[in-house]
Scaffold this motif. Structure first.
Motif, short mmCIF file in Angstrom:
data_model
loop_
_atom_site.label_atom_id
_atom_site.label_comp_id
_atom_site.label_asym_id
_atom_site.label_seq_id
_atom_site.Cartn_x
_atom_site.Cartn_y
_atom_site.Cartn_z
N ILE A 4 0.82 -1.21 0.00
CA ILE A 4 0.00 0.00 0.00
C ILE A 4 0.86 1.26 0.00
O ILE A 4 2.03 1.23 0.37
CB ILE A 4 -0.95 0.02 1.22
N ASP A 5 0.23 2.36 -0.43
CA ASP A 5 0.90 3.65 -0.44
C ASP A 5 0.48 4.53 0.73
O ASP A 5 1.19 5.46 1.12
CB ASP A 5 0.59 4.41 -1.73
N MET A 6 -0.72 4.24 1.27
CA MET A 6 -1.29 5.13 2.28
C MET A 6 -2.35 4.38 3.07
O MET A 6 -2.98 3.44 2.57
CB MET A 6 -1.93 6.34 1.58
N MET A 7 -2.55 4.81 4.32
CA MET A 7 -3.67 4.33 5.12
C MET A 7 -4.52 5.52 5.55
O MET A 7 -3.99 6.60 5.81
CB MET A 7 -3.18 3.57 6.35
N ILE A 8 -5.83 5.32 5.59
CA ILE A 8 -6.74 6.34 6.11
C ILE A 8 -7.51 5.74 7.27
O ILE A 8 -8.16 4.71 7.12
CB ILE A 8 -7.72 6.86 5.03
N GLU A 9 -7.41 6.38 8.43
CA GLU A 9 -8.12 5.93 9.63
C GLU A 9 -9.43 6.69 9.75
O GLU A 9 -9.46 7.92 9.73
CB GLU A 9 -7.25 6.16 10.87
N PHE A 10 -10.52 5.95 9.93
CA PHE A 10 -11.85 6.54 10.04
C PHE A 10 -12.38 6.33 11.45
O PHE A 10 -12.58 5.20 11.88
CB PHE A 10 -12.82 5.90 9.03
N GLY A 11 -12.61 7.44 12.18
CA GLY A 11 -13.16 7.30 13.52
C GLY A 11 -12.51 8.26 14.49
O GLY A 11 -11.60 9.02 14.14
N ASN A 12 -12.99 8.23 15.71
CA ASN A 12 -12.56 9.19 16.71
C ASN A 12 -11.07 9.05 17.04
O ASN A 12 -10.53 7.96 17.13
CB ASN A 12 -13.38 9.00 17.99
N GLY A 13 -10.44 10.20 17.25
CA GLY A 13 -9.04 10.22 17.66
C GLY A 13 -8.11 9.83 16.54
O GLY A 13 -8.45 9.86 15.37
N ALA A 14 -6.92 9.42 16.93
CA ALA A 14 -5.90 9.01 15.96
C ALA A 14 -5.07 7.90 16.55
O ALA A 14 -3.84 7.89 16.46
CB ALA A 14 -5.04 10.21 15.57
N VAL A 15 -5.76 6.93 17.18
CA VAL A 15 -5.07 5.85 17.89
C VAL A 15 -4.20 5.03 16.94
O VAL A 15 -3.02 4.78 17.20
CB VAL A 15 -6.09 4.93 18.59
N LEU A 16 -4.78 4.61 15.82
CA LEU A 16 -4.05 3.74 14.89
C LEU A 16 -2.95 4.52 14.16
O LEU A 16 -1.89 3.97 13.88
CB LEU A 16 -5.01 3.10 13.89
N LYS A 17 -3.23 5.77 13.88
CA LYS A 17 -2.20 6.61 13.25
C LYS A 17 -0.96 6.66 14.14
O LYS A 17 0.18 6.56 13.65
CB LYS A 17 -2.74 8.03 13.02
N GLY A 18 -1.18 6.78 15.44
CA GLY A 18 -0.06 6.79 16.38
C GLY A 18 0.70 5.48 16.38
O GLY A 18 1.93 5.47 16.37
N LEU A 19 -0.03 4.36 16.38
CA LEU A 19 0.62 3.05 16.36
C LEU A 19 1.40 2.85 15.06
O LEU A 19 2.49 2.28 15.05
CB LEU A 19 -0.41 1.94 16.51
N ASN A 20 0.83 3.35 13.96
CA ASN A 20 1.45 3.12 12.66
C ASN A 20 2.76 3.86 12.46
O ASN A 20 3.55 3.50 11.58
CB ASN A 20 0.48 3.50 11.53
N LYS A 21 3.01 4.88 13.27
CA LYS A 21 4.29 5.58 13.16
C LYS A 21 5.44 4.63 13.47
O LYS A 21 6.55 4.81 12.95
CB LYS A 21 4.31 6.77 14.13
#
Length: 311
Positions: free
Chosen positions: A269-286
């Motif tokens: 993949i080139d990108m992920m988009i997280e849908f929903g409250n906060g940015a929990v997964l975005k933080g983990l994905n770093k």
């Protein structure tokens, strides 16, 4: 060339009072989704999400609330900038949001399904003192070894959520978890923190919930997958009703391999988009996939920013 996008969805723990309010106040579609899902399960979602209460953290309400906000974010994004996903992925409850986004279940049915899932999980743990503990700073293998040793001594403690390197949540009987706190710290854990939860997710203590959840899914899930879903259990993709029923039942008693799932698909993949409250997964994905950008949509402002970034 169009980007290869994985669309991802958070699980329990991402909830907070006020989530979804921006959508509700600015979108007729969002208000309609609040109303339809609320009628289905007898919940005033505006009251649950926007007024201070002690219900939102109860799992039978947490799960439908998170899924509803995630699906509103997803549908508003598709309305604003229709985009195809090459795959869907969720963290625990988020896998049901992924199932919904793929088209394999209607969002109203999905809210009812996870409301039932939450009740079943609570019922499975109501006669036992269950809990979960976050372990920070230990390798997965060390936590696994310590849990296996505890099991051999009659304790009920299991790895439950593989979130990122150095962050693993374990589940089990609360007294057993508390007895393991010093064990984890002696092994080098920076923290062993008992979470404010009365259920033990993703471990054998939830086995009684499997069959009734499967029966509810049988009546609601179909074979209309627009793209495959990455399983929390196997880290592999599936795109059929029969696989969904099998894997989402087993997910109740098997650990969530979120970290391993992201690592497995990052090269596709080139990108992920997280849908929903906060940015929990975005933080983990770093940490899980530092070379793959993760965008997040949690309100109207972030929706506009993501649509602009993709234009």
């Amino acid at each position: 060339m169009s980007k290869k996008i994985a669309m991802i969805f958070p699980g329990q723990g991402s909830q907070s009072i006020g989530m979804g309010k921006s959508f509700y106040e600015n979108s007729a579609l969002a208000r309609e989704m609040f109303e339809k899902t609320g009628e289905r399960i007898g919940v005033d979602f505006a009251k649950l999400l926007f007024e201070e209460n002690d219900q939102l953290d109860k799992t039978e309400y947490t799960q439908p609330a998170i899924l509803l906000v995630s699906m509103i974010a997803y549908k508003l994004f598709q309305e604003s900038r229709p985009s195809d996903a090459v795959m869907f992925l969720g963290h625990s409850l988020g896998e049901f949001s992924a199932l919904c986004a793929s088209g394999a279940i209607n969002y109203v049915d999905a809210v009812e399904l996870v409301h039932k899932r939450g009740k079943l999980m609570s019922q499975a743990c109501e006669s036992i003192n269950a809990g979960m503990m976050a372990i920070l700073g230990l390798d997965d293998a060390v936590v696994e070894e310590l849990c296996a040793k505890a099991n051999s001594e009659g304790k009920q403690v299991w790895p439950a959520n593989y979130n990122q390197a150095g962050q693993l949540v374990v589940a089990g009987i609360k007294e057993d978890l508390q007895s393991m706190e010093s064990v984890f710290k002696e092994a080098g854990a920076k923290r062993a923190l008992l979470l404010n939860m009365s259920i033990a997710s993703h471990c054998p203590l939830l086995s009684s919930a499997m069959e009734p959840l499967g029966e509810a899914m049988e009546a609601m899930v179909n074979d209309s997958f627009s793209a495959p879903i990455v399983s929390n259990v196997t880290t592999e993709k599936y795109a059929t009703k029969s696989e969904a029923l099998k894997l989402l039942k087993v997910q109740l008693i098997q650990p969530v391999k979120y970290k391993q799932s992201i690592e497995a698909v990052a090269g596709e993949i080139d990108m992920m988009i997280e849908f929903g409250n906060g940015a929990v997964l975005k933080g983990l994905n770093k940490r899980n996939a530092p070379d793959v950008e993760t965008l997040g949509i949690s309100d109207m402002e972030s929706l506009s920013k993501v649509c602009e970034a993709l234009s």
